[in-house]
Enzyme design. Structure first.
Site, PDB file in Angstrom:
ATOM      1  N   HIS A 100       0.796  -1.225   0.000  1.00  0.00           N
ATOM      2  CA  HIS A 100       0.000   0.000   0.000  1.00  0.00           C
ATOM      3  C   HIS A 100       0.835   1.286   0.000  1.00  0.00           C
ATOM      4  O   HIS A 100       0.288   2.369  -0.179  1.00  0.00           O
ATOM      5  CB  HIS A 100      -0.993  -0.007   1.174  1.00  0.00           C
ATOM      6  CG  HIS A 100      -2.321   0.617   0.848  1.00  0.00           C
ATOM      7  ND1 HIS A 100      -3.457   0.399   1.583  1.00  0.00           N
ATOM      8  CD2 HIS A 100      -2.698   1.473  -0.153  1.00  0.00           C
ATOM      9  CE1 HIS A 100      -4.458   1.101   1.054  1.00  0.00           C
ATOM     10  NE2 HIS A 100      -4.019   1.751   0.005  1.00  0.00           N
ATOM     11  N   ASP A 123     -10.141  -0.517   3.722  1.00  0.00           N
ATOM     12  CA  ASP A 123      -8.948  -1.101   4.358  1.00  0.00           C
ATOM     13  C   ASP A 123      -9.262  -1.510   5.797  1.00  0.00           C
ATOM     14  O   ASP A 123     -10.063  -0.846   6.482  1.00  0.00           O
ATOM     15  CB  ASP A 123      -7.852  -0.011   4.356  1.00  0.00           C
ATOM     16  CG  ASP A 123      -6.448  -0.553   4.528  1.00  0.00           C
ATOM     17  OD1 ASP A 123      -6.261  -1.573   5.198  1.00  0.00           O
ATOM     18  OD2 ASP A 123      -5.520   0.094   3.994  1.00  0.00           O
ATOM     19  N   HIS A 125      -7.000  -1.166   7.888  1.00  0.00           N
ATOM     20  CA  HIS A 125      -6.095  -0.253   8.586  1.00  0.00           C
ATOM     21  C   HIS A 125      -6.353   1.190   8.161  1.00  0.00           C
ATOM     22  O   HIS A 125      -6.982   1.430   7.131  1.00  0.00           O
ATOM     23  CB  HIS A 125      -4.643  -0.620   8.256  1.00  0.00           C
ATOM     24  CG  HIS A 125      -4.316  -2.069   8.482  1.00  0.00           C
ATOM     25  ND1 HIS A 125      -4.371  -3.012   7.472  1.00  0.00           N
ATOM     26  CD2 HIS A 125      -3.954  -2.736   9.615  1.00  0.00           C
ATOM     27  CE1 HIS A 125      -4.043  -4.203   7.961  1.00  0.00           C
ATOM     28  NE2 HIS A 125      -3.793  -4.078   9.261  1.00  0.00           N
ATOM     29  N   ASP A 127      -3.654   3.322   7.828  1.00  0.00           N
ATOM     30  CA  ASP A 127      -2.434   3.742   7.111  1.00  0.00           C
ATOM     31  C   ASP A 127      -2.154   5.223   7.316  1.00  0.00           C
ATOM     32  O   ASP A 127      -1.790   5.949   6.399  1.00  0.00           O
ATOM     33  CB  ASP A 127      -2.520   3.361   5.617  1.00  0.00           C
ATOM     34  CG  ASP A 127      -2.556   1.850   5.428  1.00  0.00           C
ATOM     35  OD1 ASP A 127      -2.190   1.112   6.374  1.00  0.00           O
ATOM     36  OD2 ASP A 127      -2.970   1.388   4.350  1.00  0.00           O
ATOM     37  N   HIS A 140       4.101   1.034   4.258  1.00  0.00           N
ATOM     38  CA  HIS A 140       2.728   0.710   3.796  1.00  0.00           C
ATOM     39  C   HIS A 140       1.683   1.054   4.862  1.00  0.00           C
ATOM     40  O   HIS A 140       0.491   1.092   4.545  1.00  0.00           O
ATOM     41  CB  HIS A 140       2.607  -0.757   3.336  1.00  0.00           C
ATOM     42  CG  HIS A 140       2.401  -1.760   4.421  1.00  0.00           C
ATOM     43  ND1 HIS A 140       1.724  -2.944   4.234  1.00  0.00           N
ATOM     44  CD2 HIS A 140       2.810  -1.769   5.720  1.00  0.00           C
ATOM     45  CE1 HIS A 140       1.715  -3.637   5.365  1.00  0.00           C
ATOM     46  NE2 HIS A 140       2.365  -2.956   6.271  1.00  0.00           N
ATOM     47  N   ASP A 227      -7.469  -1.783  -0.346  1.00  0.00           N
ATOM     48  CA  ASP A 227      -6.515  -2.742   0.219  1.00  0.00           C
ATOM     49  C   ASP A 227      -7.293  -4.043   0.398  1.00  0.00           C
ATOM     50  O   ASP A 227      -8.335  -4.065   1.074  1.00  0.00           O
ATOM     51  CB  ASP A 227      -6.018  -2.176   1.558  1.00  0.00           C
ATOM     52  CG  ASP A 227      -4.963  -3.037   2.228  1.00  0.00           C
ATOM     53  OD1 ASP A 227      -4.966  -4.261   2.022  1.00  0.00           O
ATOM     54  OD2 ASP A 227      -4.151  -2.461   2.989  1.00  0.00           O
ATOM     55  N   ASP A 229      -6.889  -6.412   2.228  1.00  0.00           N
ATOM     56  CA  ASP A 229      -7.077  -6.841   3.615  1.00  0.00           C
ATOM     57  C   ASP A 229      -8.280  -6.164   4.271  1.00  0.00           C
ATOM     58  O   ASP A 229      -8.631  -6.482   5.409  1.00  0.00           O
ATOM     59  CB  ASP A 229      -5.789  -6.694   4.441  1.00  0.00           C
ATOM     60  CG  ASP A 229      -5.392  -5.261   4.779  1.00  0.00           C
ATOM     61  OD1 ASP A 229      -6.275  -4.387   4.912  1.00  0.00           O
ATOM     62  OD2 ASP A 229      -4.176  -5.021   4.943  1.00  0.00           O
ATOM     63  N   GLU A 272      -1.932  -4.809  -2.073  1.00  0.00           N
ATOM     64  CA  GLU A 272      -1.608  -5.798  -1.036  1.00  0.00           C
ATOM     65  C   GLU A 272      -1.922  -7.239  -1.434  1.00  0.00           C
ATOM     66  O   GLU A 272      -1.992  -8.119  -0.577  1.00  0.00           O
ATOM     67  CB  GLU A 272      -2.262  -5.445   0.313  1.00  0.00           C
ATOM     68  CG  GLU A 272      -1.754  -4.135   0.946  1.00  0.00           C
ATOM     69  CD  GLU A 272      -0.365  -4.254   1.611  1.00  0.00           C
ATOM     70  OE1 GLU A 272       0.094  -5.385   1.853  1.00  0.00           O
ATOM     71  OE2 GLU A 272       0.244  -3.188   1.857  1.00  0.00           O
TER      72      GLU A 272
END
Ligand SMILES: NC(=[NH2+])NCCC[C@H](N)C(=O)O
Ligand SMILES: [Mn+2]
Ligand SMILES: [Mn+2]
Length: 300
Positions: A100, A123, A125, A127, A140, A227, A229, A272
Site C-alpha cells: 500500500h 482497508d 487499517h 495507514d 505501507h 486494500d 485486507d 496488497e
C-alpha cells in the site's frame, strides 16, 4: 466513467516485511483483468510495470525510522510520473499493487489534476502512521498520512507539493486495526471513518450512500484505494497483514456496484495482493471480480 483505462502495475514490496507482494500485479494480470474489463467495452492501455529499485540489503534497511525509504520514495516518484501520463492521455488510472505504500505515488500523480480530490480508503487499517507513531517502520502503514502532508519530506514532497488531500475529503471504510497515533490523528483532523462497527450497524448500503453524500458536493474527483485486507481473510487470504472480522464478499461487491452507479470514481488502485500467501490465486481473482463490479459488470 471514462471509456479508456490506463493500467499500471507496481511490483513494490519494500513498504513492509512479507516478500511476495511484488508479484501482485502479475497475479492480477494472470487472473484476467484485461480481458474482463475489455469485455465491458473499455479500451485498455497497459502501461506495464513501474521499475522498482532494489535495495542493497533487502532486509530491514532503516533510514530515519523508515524501512527502505530511498527505494520506496524513488519507486513512488516513478509511479507518480506514469500516473500523470495516464491522466494526460485522458484515461482512467487503474493501479495494481504491490504494497500500500504505492498510494503515495498514485495520489501524488492524481491529485495535481484535481482541486479537491476525494479518497475512499477501503482497508482494515488507517495507514495514517508517521515514523513517530508507527509500530513497525513499514511505509505501507503510512501512505494516507503522507498524502495529508505528514511525515518525511522525501515522501511528502513527491510531485513537488505537500498536501495532496484534505482530511475532510477522506472516507475510511472497513477499519478494525488502528494504532493509537492513528486514532488521535483521526480525531484531531475529523477524518470520516466507517469502521466494521458502523458497517455492522448501518449495513453497507447506508455506508456507501453516506460516503457518496459526504464526498459528492465538495470533491471534483474521487480516488478509490482498495486494500484487499479490508475484506475478511477468509475471502482474501493472500495479504501480508490480515485482520479477522472483515468485510464480506457481497458487502464489497455491493460497495463497488453502488460506486459505479454513482459514477463518481475517477481513479482506483487495488493493493496488497500477495500470491505467495494466497490460495490458488484466490485474492487476485477477487480483486479482478471487484474491478468487474466497479466498472459496471452488473449492468452489462
Ligand atoms: N497497508 C497495510 N496493510 N498496512 C498495515 C499497517 C499495519 C500497522 N498499522 C503499521 O503501521 O505497521
Ligand atoms: Mn490494510
Ligand atoms: Mn492499507
Amino acid at each position: 466513467m471514462k471509456t479508456k483505462l490506463g493500467i499500471i502495475g507496481v511490483p513494490m514490496d519494500l513498504g513492509q516485511l512479507r516478500r511476495g507482494v511484488n508479484m501482485g500485479p502479475s497475479a492480477i494480470r494472470y487472473a484476467g483483468v484485461i480481458e474482463r474489463l475489455e469485455k465491458l467495452g473499455y479500451i485498455i492501455d497497459d502501461y506495464g510495470d513501474v521499475d522498482i529499485p532494489t535495495p542493497d540489503r533487502k532486509s530491514n534497511q532503516m533510514q530515519d525510522g523508515l524501512r527502505n525509504l530511498n527505494e520506496v520514495a524513488e519507486g513512488n516518484r516513478r509511479l507518480a510520473e506514469k500516473v500523470e501520463r495516464i491522466i494526460e492521455g485522458d484515461a482512467f488510472p487503474l493501479i495494481l499493487g504491490g504494497d500500500h505504500s504505492i498510494a503515495i505515488g498514485s495520489l501524488a500523480g492524481i491529485a495535481r489534476h484535481y482541486s479537491n480530490l476525494g479518497v475512499i480508503w477501503y482497508d482494515a487499517h488507517g495507514d495514517l502512521n508517521t515514523s513517530d507513531t508507527s509500530p513497525s517502520g513499514n511505509i505501507h502503514g503510512m501512505p494516507l498520512a503522507v498524502s495529508l502532508g505528514l511525515g518525511h519530506d522525501d515522501l511528502t514532497m513527491i510531485g513537488g507539493y505537500r498536501e495532496k488531500i484534505k482530511p475532510e475529503n477522506i472516507v475510511i471504510i472497513g477499519a478494525r486495526s488502528l494504532d493509537s497515533g492513528e486514532k488521535e490523528l483521526i480525531r484531531e483532523r475529523g477524518i470520516k471513518v466507517f469502521s466494521m462497527h458502523e458497517v455492522d450497524r448501518m449495513g453497507m448500503t447506508a455506508v456507501i450512500q453516506e460516503t457518496i453524500q459526504y464526498l459528492k458536493e465538495k470533491t471534483d474527483g474521487v480516488h478509490l484505494s482498495l486494500d484487499l485486507d479490508g475484506l475478511d481473510p477468509n475471502e482474501a487470504p493472500g495479504v501480508g497483514t490480515p485482520v479477522v472480522g472483515g468485510l464480506s464478499y457481497r458487502e464489497s461487491h455491493l460497495a463497488m456496484e453502488m460506486l459505479q452507479e454513482a459514477g463518481m470514481i475517477t481513479s482506483a488502485e487495488f493493493v496488497e495482493v500477495n500470491p505467495i500467501l494466497d490460495e490458488k490465486n484466490k485474492t487476485a481473482t477477487l480483486a479482478v471480480e471487484l474491478m468487474g463490479s466497479l466498472f459496471g459488470e452488473k449492468l452489462k
